[in-house]
Design a protein around this motif. Structure first.
Motif, PDB file in Angstrom:
ATOM      1  N   CYS A  52     -24.799 -37.609  -6.678  1.00  0.00           N
ATOM      2  CA  CYS A  52     -25.264 -36.245  -5.740  1.00  0.00           C
ATOM      3  C   CYS A  52     -24.347 -37.052  -4.491  1.00  0.00           C
TER       4      CYS A  52
ATOM      5  N   TRP B 137     -25.096 -31.436  -6.193  1.00  0.00           N
ATOM      6  CA  TRP B 137     -26.273 -32.340  -7.432  1.00  0.00           C
ATOM      7  C   TRP B 137     -25.919 -32.229  -8.579  1.00  0.00           C
TER       8      TRP B 137
ATOM      9  N   ALA C  30     -28.873 -31.492  -0.727  1.00  0.00           N
ATOM     10  CA  ALA C  30     -26.972 -31.665  -0.875  1.00  0.00           C
ATOM     11  C   ALA C  30     -26.592 -30.881  -0.658  1.00  0.00           C
TER      12      ALA C  30
ATOM     13  N   ALA D 160     -29.367 -39.298  -5.594  1.00  0.00           N
ATOM     14  CA  ALA D 160     -29.210 -39.788  -6.718  1.00  0.00           C
ATOM     15  C   ALA D 160     -30.170 -40.232  -8.309  1.00  0.00           C
TER      16      ALA D 160
END
Length: 234
Positions: free
Chosen positions: A51, A89, A86, A156
């Motif tokens: 991420c 990702w 994000a 993540a």
């Protein structure tokens, strides 16, 4: 004599954004965090996520932390926020049979490589949770306890944990009786009892000692039952 990547002093003044901020100040952004879920489970896939967060903190992500410290409800609430905010990702699954073939550590490293390669934006730097990952296309740094020290790794870890939990809930419907939806494939007493009763499913990691032992026991039981049936048929 200069070194590359340049060294920077990490000052713990910005919470989970300290490491990313320091790397970005050195021109090494965007920064990707990588983490896994399911390494210690004896059934189900190993799930790895990568991420990259934006350069500026977002109030909607203030609750980021090590996924293990968060409740399931909080993780589920954060999952869509992370995927929406994000920069990029990626989530990948390493199935149980591949974990058996590679070994869990090698599978973990391979999963981290795949997760980083799956990002739609190339990272300038990668922070991995716990250990070095060779073969990445960007410079990287292992961070001990990274999911509690860097926001991108924490994000993540949540993506990986939620994705894996959802997979295990689905597997519970396919393989009823093992309790996958409850213990998510980890070696709880309930799971051990189910293994002893039913033997391993195809989603179990046969290279793990407790699964191999259950397989031998179920094989012996099946053999004894066959022998008894054969004797009775005479």
């Amino acid at each position: 004599m200069s070194t590359w990547p340049p060294r920077t002093v990490i000052r713990r003044a910005s919470g989970l954004r300290t490491m990313e901020s320091a790397l970005m100040r050195c021109g090494l952004g965007p920064v990707a965090g990588v983490d896994e879920a399911g390494r210690g489970a004896c059934a189900g896939p190993l799930v790895v996520a990568a991420c990259m967060l934006g350069s500026r903190p977002n109030a909607a992500l203030a609750g980021l932390d090590d996924s293990k410290k968060l409740t399931e409800k909080t993780r589920e609430e954060l999952f869509p926020i992370i995927t929406r905010l994000a920069v990029a990702w990626s989530v990948v699954e390493i199935p149980a049979d591949e974990v058996d073939r590679l070994g869990v550590h090698v599978a973990n490293i391979e999963g981290m490589r795949r997760a980083v390669a799956g990002l739609s934006v190339a990272p300038g730097y990668v922070l991995t949770d716990g250990f070095r990952v060779p073969g990445l296309r960007a410079p990287s740094l292992p961070v001990i306890g990274g999911d509690g020290a860097a926001a991108c790794i924490a994000a993540a870890s949540i993506l990986a944990k939620v994705a894996r939990d959802r997979t295990m809930v689905a597997l519970d419907e396919e393989f009823p009786g093992y309790g996958f939806a409850a213990h998510k494939g980890y070696s709880t007493p309930v799971h051990a009892a189910a293994l002893n009763e039913f033997g391993p499913s195809r989603e179990h990691r046969m290279s793990y000692a407790n699964v191999a032992a259950a397989s031998r026991a179920s094989g012996s039981a099946a053999s004894r039952a066959f022998e008894r049936a054969a004797v009775g048929a005479r």
